[in-house]
Design an enzyme around this catalytic site. Structure first.
Site, mmCIF file in Angstrom:
data_model
loop_
_atom_site.group_PDB
_atom_site.id
_atom_site.type_symbol
_atom_site.label_atom_id
_atom_site.label_comp_id
_atom_site.label_asym_id
_atom_site.label_seq_id
_atom_site.Cartn_x
_atom_site.Cartn_y
_atom_site.Cartn_z
ATOM 1 N N ASP A 35 0.866 -1.176 0.000
ATOM 2 C CA ASP A 35 0.000 0.000 0.000
ATOM 3 C C ASP A 35 0.900 1.223 0.000
ATOM 4 O OD1 ASP A 35 -3.185 0.402 0.934
ATOM 5 O OD2 ASP A 35 -1.885 2.136 1.239
ATOM 6 N N ARG A 159 -18.990 -7.075 0.475
ATOM 7 C CA ARG A 159 -19.678 -6.086 1.311
ATOM 8 C C ARG A 159 -18.894 -5.895 2.587
ATOM 9 N NH1 ARG A 159 -25.000 -9.469 1.649
ATOM 10 N NH2 ARG A 159 -23.344 -11.006 1.473
ATOM 11 N N LYS A 209 -19.940 -5.027 -12.933
ATOM 12 C CA LYS A 209 -19.740 -4.504 -11.576
ATOM 13 C C LYS A 209 -20.514 -3.209 -11.352
ATOM 14 C CE LYS A 209 -18.823 -3.725 -7.572
ATOM 15 N NZ LYS A 209 -17.761 -3.527 -6.647
ATOM 16 N N PHE A 254 -32.200 -6.541 -0.165
ATOM 17 C CA PHE A 254 -32.067 -5.125 -0.543
ATOM 18 C C PHE A 254 -33.406 -4.441 -0.746
ATOM 19 C CE2 PHE A 254 -27.746 -3.475 -0.886
ATOM 20 C CZ PHE A 254 -27.103 -4.577 -0.350
ATOM 21 N N GLY A 262 -25.612 4.339 2.116
ATOM 22 C CA GLY A 262 -24.407 5.163 2.234
ATOM 23 C C GLY A 262 -23.212 4.280 1.933
ATOM 24 N N CYS A 265 -19.071 2.714 -1.536
ATOM 25 C CA CYS A 265 -19.250 2.139 -2.869
ATOM 26 C C CYS A 265 -20.525 2.563 -3.587
ATOM 27 C CB CYS A 265 -19.190 0.620 -2.776
ATOM 28 S SG CYS A 265 -17.557 0.077 -2.293
ATOM 29 N N LYS A 325 -23.525 1.124 7.969
ATOM 30 C CA LYS A 325 -24.255 -0.137 8.103
ATOM 31 C C LYS A 325 -23.646 -0.874 9.280
ATOM 32 C CE LYS A 325 -22.696 -3.535 5.262
ATOM 33 N NZ LYS A 325 -22.403 -4.222 4.000
HETATM 34 C C1 UDX Z 1 -21.584 -2.728 -1.724
HETATM 35 C C2 UDX Z 1 -22.040 -3.935 -2.537
HETATM 36 O O1 UDX Z 1 -23.138 -4.585 -1.870
HETATM 37 C C3 UDX Z 1 -20.897 -4.910 -2.756
HETATM 38 O O2 UDX Z 1 -21.311 -6.004 -3.571
HETATM 39 C C4 UDX Z 1 -19.793 -4.120 -3.447
HETATM 40 O O3 UDX Z 1 -18.768 -4.898 -3.844
HETATM 41 C C5 UDX Z 1 -19.340 -2.981 -2.562
HETATM 42 O O4 UDX Z 1 -20.448 -2.129 -2.344
HETATM 43 P P1 UDX Z 1 -21.197 -2.193 0.860
HETATM 44 O O5 UDX Z 1 -20.812 -0.821 0.446
HETATM 45 O O6 UDX Z 1 -20.366 -2.888 1.863
HETATM 46 O O7 UDX Z 1 -21.265 -3.174 -0.407
HETATM 47 O O8 UDX Z 1 -22.679 -2.084 1.470
HETATM 48 P P2 UDX Z 1 -24.098 -2.731 1.167
HETATM 49 O O9 UDX Z 1 -24.306 -3.940 1.988
HETATM 50 O O10 UDX Z 1 -24.329 -2.873 -0.289
HETATM 51 O O11 UDX Z 1 -25.063 -1.585 1.746
HETATM 52 C C6 UDX Z 1 -24.985 -0.271 1.199
HETATM 53 C C7 UDX Z 1 -25.931 0.663 1.906
HETATM 54 O O12 UDX Z 1 -27.266 0.341 1.580
HETATM 55 C C8 UDX Z 1 -25.848 0.652 3.429
HETATM 56 O O13 UDX Z 1 -25.888 1.986 3.891
HETATM 57 C C9 UDX Z 1 -27.090 -0.101 3.859
HETATM 58 O O14 UDX Z 1 -27.550 0.301 5.123
HETATM 59 C C10 UDX Z 1 -28.065 0.309 2.760
HETATM 60 N N1 UDX Z 1 -29.148 -0.662 2.539
HETATM 61 C C11 UDX Z 1 -28.867 -1.932 2.144
HETATM 62 C C12 UDX Z 1 -30.470 -0.264 2.690
HETATM 63 O O15 UDX Z 1 -30.759 0.902 3.018
HETATM 64 N N2 UDX Z 1 -31.457 -1.168 2.436
HETATM 65 C C13 UDX Z 1 -31.216 -2.440 2.057
HETATM 66 O O16 UDX Z 1 -32.179 -3.194 1.827
HETATM 67 C C14 UDX Z 1 -29.876 -2.835 1.897
#
Ligand code: UDX
Length: 450
Positions: A35, A159, A209, A254, A262, A265, A325
């Site tokens: 890194d 995730r 992606k 989801f 938030g 990603c 999350k």
């Molecule tokens: C995401 C993708 O899911 C993952 O596949 C990718 O590679 C990286 O980005 P991540 O950023 O860790 O992963 O979070 P994720 O679990 O997707 O949740 C994203 C946001 O959506 C969180 O703030 C979560 O609280 C919100 N969320 C998720 C909701 O508000 N409702 C849902 O039903 C699911």
């Protein structure tokens, strides 16, 4: 070359790179990781983690001891020592929403300058379509001599909070590559997982992606939009989501309504996907709406708190959950930041608690130290509060000692931004319970919803 001798190098030891490196070590490969942040490399070498991720600390100890994972401060050494190089550096968004690929280009240049034989270079960071081609061009431009190399794309679907599980038990592995050799090498790497593998060309893998993350964001905004209707019309979005999700064409995950998505990603990948489409003359207007619905969540939630409490000035509000999350300490693009900012503007005093994200949050509003109280537990945060606001659905909030909380609060009021609590537990204790996309107990009481 025998497959057991093939060595993996990971460039970038963040939320994608570090789990990837440790995951491959766990699968039996010899992995080095580097890194540009030397302090981070030192920390990892000493067995420390730069962020919280369940299961990672144990895996790091295990593979530092097994020597299957070697953190290296020298990127050149990592490149020279590896046969397969994963680019896992950050791709943040720029002001205009497009992806900032300077770290990817930096990694490509470092690889070019240290090529010492055939390398398979794998784009794992999420990046716009044609990035792999640019990596190839950059390496050709900056390389010393003419060693062979190939660029492939193997997007991550990790995730935060479940990164190791996602890596070791993937739904699918997408491999975008030009040659049979590259496909074969990457297939071998993942062989122990017995996962479904989709072979594509480079452009297709890159779009898979971006399209995946944009679709996830779309699902969330869709259910939030439906939730607004449920709330207005007196229906329950949780039951609506359950009914929708029973259709396998839609799927149940989801579809949790609340204060929106938030994290590092989803917001940036959505922006980048819109920006890429724009470059090709396409208007992804549906995705702009997805962003808008998500932004509106903050306002809807704050207005809900305001309606419940009437005046926010000088109110003590317990804020449960700051991370974007559960099971992470990450607050990047977390709804909590925007909500806290709005509540502070309204003159409220915030009593904050998060099991992992307090340290990061302390840096967000340094000038507001007097109106932010950092608490050691959910119950402490609730003490003397006029309302409890739930912003992250940590498991411990579901199982908190509610009778105790009831004794400690000034006013028994909960505004649940994640619909994660059970109103049938709270209401008999005298709590007024408000949630997202569901009929509110107080509104029922005053007969607004019949
Ligand atoms: C995401 C993708 O899911 C993952 O596949 C990718 O590679 C990286 O980005 P991540 O950023 O860790 O992963 O979070 P994720 O679990 O997707 O949740 C994203 C946001 O959506 C969180 O703030 C979560 O609280 C919100 N969320 C998720 C909701 O508000 N409702 C849902 O039903 C699911």
């Amino acid at each position: 070359m025998s497959e057991s001798k093939r060595r993996v190098g990971v460039l970038g030891l963040g939320h994608v790179g570090l789990p990837t490196a440790l995951g491959f070590a766990e699968l039996g490969w010899s992995v080095s990781g580097t890194d540009s942040d030397r302090i981070k490399v030192e920390q990892i070498s000493g067995g420390g983690l730069p962020f919280y991720e369940p299961g990672m600390s144990e895996l790091l100890q295990k593979h530092l001891a097994s020597r299957r994972f070697r953190p290296l401060a020298d990127i050149g050494l990592t490149v020279r020592d590896s046969d397969i190089l994963f680019i896992c550096v950050g791709t943040p968004h720029r002001e205009d929403g497009s992806a900032d690929l300077s770290q990817v280009e930096g990694a490509a240049r470092s690889i070019a300058e240290n090529l010492n034989g055939y390398k398979l270079i794998v784009e794992k960071s999420t990046a716009p379509v044609h990035t792999a081609r640019w990596i190839e061009r950059a390496i050709l431009r900056y390389q010393n001599g003419k060693p062979e190399f190939e660029v492939a794309c193997n997007p991550e679907f990790l995730r935060e909070g479940t990164a190791l599980r996602d890596l070791l038990h993937p739904d699918r592995v997408v491999i975008g590559a030009k040659s049979e050799k590259a496909r074969c090498w990457l297939r071998e790497l993942y062989e122990p997982l017995n996962a479904k593998i989709l072979l594509t060309d480079l452009n297709t893998a890159e779009i898979i992606k971006h399209a995946s993350n944009a679709f996830l964001a779309l699902k969330i905004s869709y259910i939030n939009m439906v939730g607004d209707l449920c709330e207005a019309a007196g229906a329950d979005v949780k039951d609506v989501a359950e009914g929708l999700g029973m259709d396998p064409r839609i799927g149940a995950s989801f579809l949790d309504a609340g204060i929106g998505y938030g994290g590092f990603c989803l917001p940036k990948d959505l922006k980048a996907f819109i920006s890429v489409a724009q470059e090709f003359g396409l208007s992804f207007s549906v995705l702009r709406e997805v962003e808008q619905v998500n932004q509106d969540r903050i306002d809807r939630f704050v207005r809900k708190v305001q309606r419940a409490l009437w005046v926010l000035k000088d109110k003590r509000l317990a804020v449960w959950g700051l991370a974007f999350k559960p099971d992470t300490d990450d607050i990047r693009e977390a709804p909590s930041i925007h909500i806290a900012s709005r509540l502070l503007q309204s003159g409220a005093l915030l009593r904050l608690y998060d099991p992992q994200a307090m340290e990061a949050f302390r840096l967000v509003f340094p000038e507001e130290a007097e109106r932010l109280v950092y608490c050691g537990s959910a119950v402490e945060a609730a003490t003397s509060a006029h309302a409890i606001l739930v912003l992250t659905e940590w498991q411990e909030f579901r199982t908190v000692d509610w009778p105790k909380v009831r004794q400690e609060v000034a006013v028994p009021m909960v505004v649940d931004g994640r619909n994660c609590l059970d109103r049938t537990v709270l209401e008999p204790l005298g709590f007024e319970y408000h949630s997202m996309g569901q009929p509110s107990s107080a509104l029922h009481e005053v007969g607004v919803i019949r």
